[in-house]
Design a protein around this motif. Structure first.
Motif, PDB file in Angstrom:
ATOM      1  N   THR A 114       0.831  -1.053  -0.130  1.00  0.00           N
ATOM      2  CA  THR A 114       0.065   0.066   0.020  1.00  0.00           C
ATOM      3  C   THR A 114       0.820   1.095   0.012  1.00  0.00           C
ATOM      4  O   THR A 114       0.182   2.425  -0.454  1.00  0.00           O
ATOM      5  N   ASN A 115       2.220   1.408   0.345  1.00  0.00           N
ATOM      6  CA  ASN A 115       3.060   2.393   0.311  1.00  0.00           C
ATOM      7  C   ASN A 115       3.581   2.722  -0.908  1.00  0.00           C
ATOM      8  O   ASN A 115       4.066   3.899  -1.486  1.00  0.00           O
ATOM      9  N   ARG A 116       3.315   1.680  -2.091  1.00  0.00           N
ATOM     10  CA  ARG A 116       3.673   1.805  -3.377  1.00  0.00           C
ATOM     11  C   ARG A 116       2.760   1.071  -4.418  1.00  0.00           C
ATOM     12  O   ARG A 116       3.058   0.213  -5.044  1.00  0.00           O
ATOM     13  N   LEU A 117       1.409   1.580  -4.226  1.00  0.00           N
ATOM     14  CA  LEU A 117       0.565   1.075  -5.048  1.00  0.00           C
ATOM     15  C   LEU A 117       0.783   1.168  -6.555  1.00  0.00           C
ATOM     16  O   LEU A 117       0.295   0.237  -7.333  1.00  0.00           O
ATOM     17  N   ASP A 118       1.487   2.153  -6.840  1.00  0.00           N
ATOM     18  CA  ASP A 118       1.828   2.485  -8.365  1.00  0.00           C
ATOM     19  C   ASP A 118       2.631   1.331  -9.056  1.00  0.00           C
ATOM     20  O   ASP A 118       2.722   1.173 -10.291  1.00  0.00           O
ATOM     21  N   ALA A 119       3.248   0.607  -8.276  1.00  0.00           N
ATOM     22  CA  ALA A 119       4.119  -0.431  -8.653  1.00  0.00           C
ATOM     23  C   ALA A 119       3.282  -1.493  -8.977  1.00  0.00           C
ATOM     24  O   ALA A 119       3.866  -2.619  -9.717  1.00  0.00           O
ATOM     25  N   PHE A 121       0.412  -1.595 -10.943  1.00  0.00           N
ATOM     26  CA  PHE A 121      -0.218  -1.409 -12.112  1.00  0.00           C
ATOM     27  C   PHE A 121       0.345  -2.174 -13.312  1.00  0.00           C
ATOM     28  O   PHE A 121      -0.437  -3.032 -14.123  1.00  0.00           O
ATOM     29  N   ALA A 122       1.658  -2.071 -13.618  1.00  0.00           N
ATOM     30  CA  ALA A 122       2.176  -2.991 -14.594  1.00  0.00           C
ATOM     31  C   ALA A 122       2.099  -4.467 -14.577  1.00  0.00           C
ATOM     32  O   ALA A 122       1.817  -5.102 -15.638  1.00  0.00           O
ATOM     33  N   PRO A 123       2.434  -5.157 -13.346  1.00  0.00           N
ATOM     34  CA  PRO A 123       1.815  -6.201 -13.118  1.00  0.00           C
ATOM     35  C   PRO A 123       0.159  -6.540 -13.264  1.00  0.00           C
ATOM     36  O   PRO A 123      -0.038  -7.799 -14.018  1.00  0.00           O
ATOM     37  N   SER A 131      -4.467 -12.840 -20.231  1.00  0.00           N
ATOM     38  CA  SER A 131      -5.745 -13.642 -19.643  1.00  0.00           C
ATOM     39  C   SER A 131      -5.372 -14.821 -18.743  1.00  0.00           C
ATOM     40  O   SER A 131      -5.994 -15.817 -18.934  1.00  0.00           O
ATOM     41  N   VAL A 132      -4.301 -14.447 -17.671  1.00  0.00           N
ATOM     42  CA  VAL A 132      -3.923 -15.371 -16.836  1.00  0.00           C
ATOM     43  C   VAL A 132      -5.007 -15.070 -15.566  1.00  0.00           C
ATOM     44  O   VAL A 132      -5.122 -13.687 -15.208  1.00  0.00           O
ATOM     45  N   PRO A 133      -5.801 -15.789 -15.013  1.00  0.00           N
ATOM     46  CA  PRO A 133      -6.345 -15.643 -14.030  1.00  0.00           C
ATOM     47  C   PRO A 133      -5.553 -15.075 -12.860  1.00  0.00           C
ATOM     48  O   PRO A 133      -4.296 -15.805 -12.474  1.00  0.00           O
ATOM     49  N   PHE A 134      -6.017 -13.890 -12.095  1.00  0.00           N
ATOM     50  CA  PHE A 134      -5.020 -13.659 -10.968  1.00  0.00           C
ATOM     51  C   PHE A 134      -5.987 -12.845  -9.841  1.00  0.00           C
ATOM     52  O   PHE A 134      -7.000 -12.595  -9.982  1.00  0.00           O
ATOM     53  N   ILE A 135      -5.431 -12.960  -8.611  1.00  0.00           N
ATOM     54  CA  ILE A 135      -5.789 -12.326  -7.314  1.00  0.00           C
ATOM     55  C   ILE A 135      -4.900 -11.285  -7.097  1.00  0.00           C
ATOM     56  O   ILE A 135      -3.348 -11.479  -7.317  1.00  0.00           O
ATOM     57  N   VAL A 136      -5.371 -10.498  -6.286  1.00  0.00           N
ATOM     58  CA  VAL A 136      -4.552  -9.408  -5.829  1.00  0.00           C
ATOM     59  C   VAL A 136      -4.456  -9.582  -4.360  1.00  0.00           C
ATOM     60  O   VAL A 136      -5.367  -9.989  -3.706  1.00  0.00           O
ATOM     61  N   ALA A 137      -3.121  -9.498  -3.649  1.00  0.00           N
ATOM     62  CA  ALA A 137      -2.886 -10.078  -2.298  1.00  0.00           C
ATOM     63  C   ALA A 137      -2.180  -8.656  -1.737  1.00  0.00           C
ATOM     64  O   ALA A 137      -1.050  -8.363  -2.069  1.00  0.00           O
ATOM     65  N   VAL A 138      -2.845  -7.865  -0.669  1.00  0.00           N
ATOM     66  CA  VAL A 138      -2.151  -6.832  -0.149  1.00  0.00           C
ATOM     67  C   VAL A 138      -1.303  -7.203   1.012  1.00  0.00           C
ATOM     68  O   VAL A 138      -1.704  -7.860   1.825  1.00  0.00           O
ATOM     69  N   ASN A 139      -0.026  -7.139   0.911  1.00  0.00           N
ATOM     70  CA  ASN A 139       0.973  -7.569   1.860  1.00  0.00           C
ATOM     71  C   ASN A 139       0.880  -6.713   2.954  1.00  0.00           C
ATOM     72  O   ASN A 139       1.369  -5.470   2.793  1.00  0.00           O
ATOM     73  N   GLU A 140       0.618  -7.189   4.300  1.00  0.00           N
ATOM     74  CA  GLU A 140       0.570  -6.541   5.252  1.00  0.00           C
ATOM     75  C   GLU A 140       1.931  -6.061   6.059  1.00  0.00           C
ATOM     76  O   GLU A 140       2.388  -6.872   7.023  1.00  0.00           O
ATOM     77  N   PHE A 141       2.782  -5.253   5.555  1.00  0.00           N
ATOM     78  CA  PHE A 141       4.050  -5.002   6.024  1.00  0.00           C
ATOM     79  C   PHE A 141       3.888  -4.408   7.621  1.00  0.00           C
ATOM     80  O   PHE A 141       2.700  -3.750   7.737  1.00  0.00           O
ATOM     81  N   GLU A 142       4.749  -4.569   8.288  1.00  0.00           N
ATOM     82  CA  GLU A 142       4.654  -3.733   9.560  1.00  0.00           C
ATOM     83  C   GLU A 142       4.406  -2.337   9.481  1.00  0.00           C
ATOM     84  O   GLU A 142       3.789  -1.682  10.231  1.00  0.00           O
ATOM     85  N   SER A 143       5.086  -1.783   8.485  1.00  0.00           N
ATOM     86  CA  SER A 143       5.404  -0.306   8.673  1.00  0.00           C
ATOM     87  C   SER A 143       4.599   0.268   7.351  1.00  0.00           C
ATOM     88  O   SER A 143       4.234   1.490   7.245  1.00  0.00           O
ATOM     89  N   GLU A 151     -11.154   0.473  -0.703  1.00  0.00           N
ATOM     90  CA  GLU A 151     -10.398   1.512  -1.080  1.00  0.00           C
ATOM     91  C   GLU A 151      -9.284   1.186  -2.004  1.00  0.00           C
ATOM     92  O   GLU A 151      -9.004   1.940  -2.998  1.00  0.00           O
ATOM     93  N   VAL A 152      -8.699   0.048  -1.580  1.00  0.00           N
ATOM     94  CA  VAL A 152      -7.518  -0.418  -2.328  1.00  0.00           C
ATOM     95  C   VAL A 152      -7.923  -0.883  -3.716  1.00  0.00           C
ATOM     96  O   VAL A 152      -7.232  -0.426  -5.092  1.00  0.00           O
ATOM     97  N   ALA A 153      -9.087  -1.532  -3.866  1.00  0.00           N
ATOM     98  CA  ALA A 153      -9.573  -1.932  -5.151  1.00  0.00           C
ATOM     99  C   ALA A 153      -9.990  -0.833  -5.982  1.00  0.00           C
ATOM    100  O   ALA A 153      -9.554  -0.501  -7.188  1.00  0.00           O
ATOM    101  N   GLU A 154     -10.476   0.294  -5.419  1.00  0.00           N
ATOM    102  CA  GLU A 154     -10.832   1.600  -6.127  1.00  0.00           C
ATOM    103  C   GLU A 154      -9.526   2.223  -6.613  1.00  0.00           C
ATOM    104  O   GLU A 154      -9.538   2.648  -7.900  1.00  0.00           O
ATOM    105  N   ALA A 155      -8.577   2.246  -5.830  1.00  0.00           N
ATOM    106  CA  ALA A 155      -7.191   2.960  -6.064  1.00  0.00           C
ATOM    107  C   ALA A 155      -6.517   2.138  -7.183  1.00  0.00           C
ATOM    108  O   ALA A 155      -5.866   2.769  -8.307  1.00  0.00           O
ATOM    109  N   LEU A 156      -6.648   0.972  -7.041  1.00  0.00           N
ATOM    110  CA  LEU A 156      -6.016  -0.047  -8.430  1.00  0.00           C
ATOM    111  C   LEU A 156      -7.210  -0.101  -9.582  1.00  0.00           C
ATOM    112  O   LEU A 156      -6.581  -0.766 -10.692  1.00  0.00           O
TER     113      LEU A 156
END
Length: 197
Positions: A114-119, A121-123, A131-143, A151-156
């Motif tokens: 979430t600190n670098r959502l812009d990274a 978009f390319a993946p 056309s490869v099925p994918f899921i998005v997983a927000v890695n919960e970093f301590e920081s 909100e993450v879905a909307e931002a992406l």
């Protein structure tokens, strides 16, 4: 219930390939390593001064290594299902390898920070274009900042049918849940395509 170990059942185990992708430093190597039942193959190299001006290290100042080819691991999800995990390199200069790593995969997990959502978009664009099925997983970093998933879905700008989950790439159980989710989603997507073909 899913088992971590193969049994001597009568059904032969099926194997499939899952790709773990995302930007530089989002936790791909960590996720593969945390869940693999074998010693994972890692192709990491030290981040050196040669990276200055080539790789953006500003957001990951503590990162001292980078994947230069792939990560590889294996996990048995059930007595008849083995997943082979392939982690992609995150730096743009190694993206030419993605086509080879994705070939034959039934699905992908796109890790995001979430600190670098812009990274992300390319993946995301890459897997949509293939056309490869994918899921998005927000890695919960301590920081990392925590946001509601909608909100993450909307931002992406994620399509509504793409699953969005949280994961702690360091935790084997959390990583396993992500692998189960992409496997279920990919199989559902593939079955739907076969019905409409």
């Amino acid at each position: 219930m899913l088992s971590n170990a193969p049994s001597s059942g009568s059904r032969a185990a099926a194997s499939t390939k899952i790709v773990v992708a995302g930007g530089f430093g989002v936790g791909k190597t960590t996720l593969v390593g945390s869940v693999s039942e074998i010693v994972p193959l890692r192709t990491e190299a030290l981040v050196t001064n040669e990276s200055v001006g080539v790789d953006d290290l500003a957001q990951t100042p503590g990162k001292s290594t980078t994947t230069v080819a792939m990560d590889f691991g294996r996990i048995t999800l059930a007595e008849d299902l083995v997943l082979y995990l392939f982690g992609t390199p995150g730096q743009k200069r190694f993206w030419f390898m993605w086509d080879d790593l994705v070939r034959g995969a039934i699905g992908a997990i796109v890790l995001v920070d979430t600190n670098r959502l812009d990274a992300a978009f390319a993946p995301l664009d890459y897997f949509e274009s293939k056309s490869v099925p994918f899921i998005v997983a927000v890695n919960e970093f301590e920081s990392g900042a925590r946001y509601p998933l909608h909100e993450v879905a909307e931002a992406l700008a994620l399509p509504e049918d793409v699953p969005l989950i949280t994961v702690d790439a360091r935790d084997a159980d959390s990583a396993k849940r992500a692998l189960i989710r992409i496997t279920e989603f990919a199989l559902t997507q593939l079955a739907g395509r076969q019905r409409t073909a």
